[in-house]
Write a protein that holds these residues in place. Structure first.
Motif, short mmCIF file in Angstrom:
data_model
loop_
_atom_site.label_atom_id
_atom_site.label_comp_id
_atom_site.label_asym_id
_atom_site.label_seq_id
_atom_site.Cartn_x
_atom_site.Cartn_y
_atom_site.Cartn_z
N VAL A 97 -20.50 43.81 13.68
CA VAL A 97 -19.91 42.47 13.51
C VAL A 97 -20.60 41.75 12.35
CG1 VAL A 97 -19.68 40.19 14.58
CG2 VAL A 97 -19.08 42.23 15.88
N MET A 98 -21.94 41.93 12.27
CA MET A 98 -22.70 41.27 11.21
C MET A 98 -22.33 41.84 9.83
SD MET A 98 -24.63 38.90 11.34
CE MET A 98 -25.68 37.80 10.92
N ALA A 99 -22.33 43.18 9.75
CA ALA A 99 -22.15 43.82 8.44
C ALA A 99 -20.70 43.80 7.96
CB ALA A 99 -22.65 45.26 8.51
N VAL A 100 -19.75 43.94 8.90
CA VAL A 100 -18.35 44.13 8.50
C VAL A 100 -17.58 42.80 8.50
CG1 VAL A 100 -16.20 45.33 9.06
CG2 VAL A 100 -18.38 46.47 9.42
N LEU A 130 -20.26 37.09 18.13
CA LEU A 130 -21.61 37.64 18.21
C LEU A 130 -22.43 37.12 19.40
CD1 LEU A 130 -23.28 39.75 16.79
CD2 LEU A 130 -24.18 37.99 15.28
N PRO A 131 -22.46 35.80 19.65
CA PRO A 131 -23.24 35.32 20.80
C PRO A 131 -22.74 35.89 22.13
CG PRO A 131 -22.70 33.50 19.36
CD PRO A 131 -21.89 34.68 18.89
N ARG A 132 -21.44 36.20 22.18
CA ARG A 132 -20.87 36.81 23.39
C ARG A 132 -21.49 38.20 23.60
NH1 ARG A 132 -17.79 35.30 27.55
NH2 ARG A 132 -18.44 33.25 26.85
N LEU A 133 -21.63 38.95 22.50
CA LEU A 133 -22.27 40.27 22.60
C LEU A 133 -23.74 40.11 23.01
CD1 LEU A 133 -20.90 42.28 19.51
CD2 LEU A 133 -19.93 42.00 21.77
N PHE A 134 -24.40 39.06 22.46
CA PHE A 134 -25.80 38.81 22.84
C PHE A 134 -25.90 38.51 24.34
CE2 PHE A 134 -27.05 37.04 18.36
CZ PHE A 134 -27.01 38.33 17.86
N ALA A 135 -24.92 37.75 24.87
CA ALA A 135 -24.95 37.39 26.30
C ALA A 135 -24.87 38.67 27.15
CB ALA A 135 -23.80 36.45 26.63
N TYR A 136 -23.98 39.60 26.76
CA TYR A 136 -23.88 40.86 27.52
C TYR A 136 -25.17 41.67 27.36
CZ TYR A 136 -18.88 39.82 27.74
OH TYR A 136 -17.67 39.23 27.96
N HIS A 137 -25.71 41.68 26.11
CA HIS A 137 -26.93 42.44 25.83
C HIS A 137 -28.09 41.90 26.69
CE1 HIS A 137 -29.41 44.64 22.53
NE2 HIS A 137 -30.10 44.57 23.64
N ALA A 138 -28.17 40.57 26.80
CA ALA A 138 -29.28 39.95 27.54
C ALA A 138 -29.25 40.35 29.02
CB ALA A 138 -29.22 38.43 27.39
N GLU A 139 -28.04 40.70 29.52
CA GLU A 139 -27.90 41.07 30.94
C GLU A 139 -27.97 42.58 31.15
OE1 GLU A 139 -24.12 39.40 31.96
OE2 GLU A 139 -24.94 37.41 32.32
N ALA A 181 -31.62 36.74 15.37
CA ALA A 181 -31.58 37.16 16.78
C ALA A 181 -31.07 38.60 16.88
CB ALA A 181 -30.68 36.22 17.58
N ARG A 182 -30.08 38.94 16.05
CA ARG A 182 -29.55 40.31 16.08
C ARG A 182 -30.66 41.33 15.78
NH1 ARG A 182 -28.40 44.62 13.68
NH2 ARG A 182 -29.24 43.91 11.69
N ARG A 183 -31.49 41.00 14.76
CA ARG A 183 -32.57 41.93 14.41
C ARG A 183 -33.56 42.06 15.58
NH1 ARG A 183 -31.74 39.83 9.15
NH2 ARG A 183 -33.12 38.08 9.53
N ARG A 184 -33.80 40.94 16.27
CA ARG A 184 -34.75 40.99 17.40
C ARG A 184 -34.18 41.80 18.56
NH1 ARG A 184 -37.01 35.20 18.70
NH2 ARG A 184 -38.18 36.44 20.21
N PHE A 185 -32.89 41.60 18.87
CA PHE A 185 -32.25 42.41 19.92
C PHE A 185 -32.36 43.89 19.56
CE2 PHE A 185 -29.74 38.67 21.56
CZ PHE A 185 -30.03 38.85 22.91
N ALA A 186 -32.07 44.22 18.27
CA ALA A 186 -32.09 45.63 17.83
C ALA A 186 -33.49 46.22 17.95
CB ALA A 186 -31.59 45.74 16.39
N LYS A 210 -24.50 50.00 23.19
CA LYS A 210 -23.20 49.59 22.67
C LYS A 210 -23.27 48.20 22.06
CE LYS A 210 -19.65 52.30 24.81
NZ LYS A 210 -19.03 52.58 26.11
N MET A 211 -23.97 47.28 22.74
CA MET A 211 -24.06 45.91 22.24
C MET A 211 -24.87 45.85 20.94
SD MET A 211 -22.18 44.14 24.09
CE MET A 211 -21.15 45.53 24.49
N THR A 212 -25.93 46.69 20.85
CA THR A 212 -26.74 46.72 19.63
C THR A 212 -25.89 47.19 18.45
OG1 THR A 212 -28.67 47.28 20.97
CG2 THR A 212 -28.87 47.66 18.61
N GLU A 213 -25.13 48.26 18.66
CA GLU A 213 -24.29 48.79 17.58
C GLU A 213 -23.14 47.82 17.27
OE1 GLU A 213 -24.60 50.84 15.43
OE2 GLU A 213 -22.58 51.28 14.71
N GLY A 214 -22.56 47.23 18.32
CA GLY A 214 -21.46 46.27 18.12
C GLY A 214 -21.94 45.08 17.29
#
Ligand code: HEM
Length: 151
Positions: free
Chosen positions: A58-61, A31-40, A111-116, A50-54
């Motif tokens: 990851v969180m739900a499944v 998950l933090p790896r997806l956040f790193a891509y999302h932040a950029e 953090a996921r909710r905030r990114f979303a 894609k990162m938001t949905e990914g």
């Protein structure tokens, strides 16, 4: 309840516990790896979407079911082994570290909710660095269980 837990072979619980731990750790490292891509990512672009949905998946499944399964199976084994094991210093230390891991999980969920919601909590560099934390905790947890040190 006790009869039900004793009806399940202990080693089966142990195997399922380890599988749940593997899935939980995989999610915590992913998950933090997806956040790193999302932040950029460019705002409003395809990568952000894609990162938001990914991250949601990851969180739900992976993350939520794996954390619940790890706790339920671990507590079932503790129940089967009795209070004596629960009170061993290595087990108490393990549980404290696992609580820290669960807190880290909760922080990622926030953090996921905030990114979303369109925010950018933390830089890419911060998420890459934070990525080391769960693995360091896992090393300590696994060695506590396998070595059962006396303090
Ligand atoms: C969530 C709360 C958890 C509880 C209540 C719990 C509890 C337990 C219990 C009672 C055992 C059996 C110990 C034995 O029979 O010797 C066990 C085994 C194990 N646990 Fe956990 N655990 C939890 C989370 C974790 C986590 C997060 C990890 C790794 C990061 C982990 C790693 C292990 C390992 C490697 C074993 C197998 C040890 C062996 O077979 O010698 N556990 N756990």
């Amino acid at each position: 309840m006790t009869d039900l837990i004793h009806a399940i072979p202990y080693d089966l619980l142990r195997g399922l516990h380890l599988l749940a731990v593997i899935a939980w750790m995989a999610g915590l490292l992913m998950l933090p790896r997806l956040f790193a891509y999302h932040a950029e990512a460019a705002r409003g672009g395809e990568l952000e979407l894609k990162m938001t949905e990914g991250a949601r998946r990851v969180m739900a499944v992976i993350l939520n079911p794996a954390m619940i399964a790890t706790w339920v199976l671990g507590l079932a084994m503790l129940w089967a082994r009795g209070w004596e094991t629960a009170m061993q210093p290595w087990m108490v230390a393990k549980l404290v570290l696992v609580l820290a891991l669960s807190g880290y999980h909760g922080m990622l969920a926030g953090a996921r909710r905030r990114f979303a919601a369109g925010e950018r909590p933390g830089s890419s560099r911060r998420w890459r660095m934070l990525n080391e934390v769960p693995f360091l905790i896992a090393i300590a947890v696994v060695l506590l269980v396998t070595l059962e040190p006396t303090f």
